[in-house]
Design a protein around this motif. Structure first.
Motif, PDB file in Angstrom:
ATOM      1  N   GLU A 284      39.875  74.727  -7.431  1.00  0.00           N
ATOM      2  CA  GLU A 284      40.010  76.192  -7.230  1.00  0.00           C
ATOM      3  C   GLU A 284      39.418  76.983  -6.411  1.00  0.00           C
ATOM      4  O   GLU A 284      40.013  77.770  -5.757  1.00  0.00           O
ATOM      5  CB  GLU A 284      39.349  76.618  -8.621  1.00  0.00           C
ATOM      6  N   LYS A 285      38.240  76.572  -6.037  1.00  0.00           N
ATOM      7  CA  LYS A 285      37.603  77.405  -4.993  1.00  0.00           C
ATOM      8  C   LYS A 285      38.275  77.140  -3.426  1.00  0.00           C
ATOM      9  O   LYS A 285      38.606  77.960  -2.632  1.00  0.00           O
ATOM     10  CB  LYS A 285      36.043  76.734  -4.752  1.00  0.00           C
TER      11      LYS A 285
ATOM     12  N   GLY B 297      36.446  72.815 -10.568  1.00  0.00           N
ATOM     13  CA  GLY B 297      35.663  73.866  -9.660  1.00  0.00           C
ATOM     14  C   GLY B 297      35.916  73.908  -8.078  1.00  0.00           C
ATOM     15  O   GLY B 297      36.057  75.043  -7.533  1.00  0.00           O
TER      16      GLY B 297
ATOM     17  N   LEU C 112      32.159  70.558  -0.772  1.00  0.00           N
ATOM     18  CA  LEU C 112      32.852  71.727  -0.758  1.00  0.00           C
ATOM     19  C   LEU C 112      33.028  72.196   0.778  1.00  0.00           C
ATOM     20  O   LEU C 112      33.982  72.523   1.281  1.00  0.00           O
ATOM     21  CB  LEU C 112      32.241  72.971  -1.654  1.00  0.00           C
TER      22      LEU C 112
ATOM     23  N   GLU D 228      36.222  72.255   2.881  1.00  0.00           N
ATOM     24  CA  GLU D 228      36.778  73.799   3.502  1.00  0.00           C
ATOM     25  C   GLU D 228      37.060  73.539   5.051  1.00  0.00           C
ATOM     26  O   GLU D 228      37.972  74.227   5.413  1.00  0.00           O
ATOM     27  CB  GLU D 228      35.633  74.740   3.279  1.00  0.00           C
TER      28      GLU D 228
ATOM     29  N   GLU E 280      41.335  79.289  -3.540  1.00  0.00           N
ATOM     30  CA  GLU E 280      41.249  80.465  -2.977  1.00  0.00           C
ATOM     31  C   GLU E 280      40.860  80.723  -1.432  1.00  0.00           C
ATOM     32  O   GLU E 280      41.003  81.694  -0.897  1.00  0.00           O
ATOM     33  CB  GLU E 280      39.999  81.178  -3.973  1.00  0.00           C
ATOM     34  N   PHE E 281      40.047  79.892  -0.995  1.00  0.00           N
ATOM     35  CA  PHE E 281      39.707  79.629   0.199  1.00  0.00           C
ATOM     36  C   PHE E 281      40.933  79.625   1.211  1.00  0.00           C
ATOM     37  O   PHE E 281      40.895  80.513   2.265  1.00  0.00           O
ATOM     38  CB  PHE E 281      38.659  78.604   0.377  1.00  0.00           C
TER      39      PHE E 281
END
Length: 109
Positions: free
Chosen positions: A12-13, A9, A75, A79, A16-17
């Motif tokens: 994948e985030k 998860g 996360l 990021e 996309e980010f």
């Protein structure tokens, strides 16, 4: 949720980010490992555990490759690492440094 589902998860985030922030391609490597050792000596029992976690991020902007890593699977922290990798790649683009990098190998079917 299992550790594998959690890591999947997060990765994948992050993909996309990164793509939404300007990366043309992004590759994420994440690991979460727990080691437990038990030693028995006579009547005593000694245990030791070690948890290792980390994430590696590679991005392509133009023909420039940059990468960052972190020892956290948070996360938000990951990021920030994605943004840092994109920033570095953009700096390389601004400096117009030569690059022969043409992309990541396609290993997905």
């Amino acid at each position: 949720m299992s550790h594998i589902d959690e890591i999947t998860g997060i990765t994948e985030k992050l993909v996309e980010f990164g793509l939404s922030k300007g990366a043309e391609a992004i590759e994420i490597f994440a690991v979460n490992e727990k080691k437990i050792s038990v030693q028995h000596k006579g009547e005593s029992l000694a245990t030791n555990s070690n948890i290792s976690a980390g994430i590696g991020i590679r991005v392509i902007v133009g023909k420039n490759l940059s990468f960052t890593s972190s020892s956290s699977l948070s996360l938000k922290e990951a990021e920030n690492e994605v943004l840092e990798a994109i920033k570095i790649a953009n700096i390389l683009e601004t400096k117009k440094e030569k690059s022969e990098f043409i992309g990541f190998p396609n290993t997905c079917n």
